[in-house]
Motif scaffolding. Structure first.
Motif: not given
Length: 73
Positions: A21-37
């Motif tokens: 769960i930690y891995l998935i949440v961390f990657v989703l946060i990075c995906l969201y930040l990448g989406s903002l960029i």
């Protein structure tokens, strides 16, 4: 004695599921930040790809560091 094995099994299960769960949440946060960029700089999906590619190593390093120090559970 049988009860000790069951407790160890549940402890291992909770640790591994927590890691997943930690891995998935961390990657989703990075995906969201990448989406903002991606949206800000209009990169046509390259920001999202960067978020995913950078998210996995950062998540694994963070998990490794927490497990090494015994801080995960």
């Amino acid at each position: 004695m049988k009860n000790d094995g069951l407790k160890q099994m549940w402890k291992a299960f909770s640790l591994l599921s927590g890691l997943g769960i930690y891995l998935i949440v961390f990657v989703l946060i990075c995906l969201y930040l990448g989406s903002l960029i991606d949206d800000f700089f209009e990169l046509d999906g390259k920001g999202k790809l960067f978020g995913i590619i950078s998210g996995f190593p950062l998540a694994f390093y963070s998990i490794y560091r927490q497990l090494k120090n015994g801080n995960f559970f």
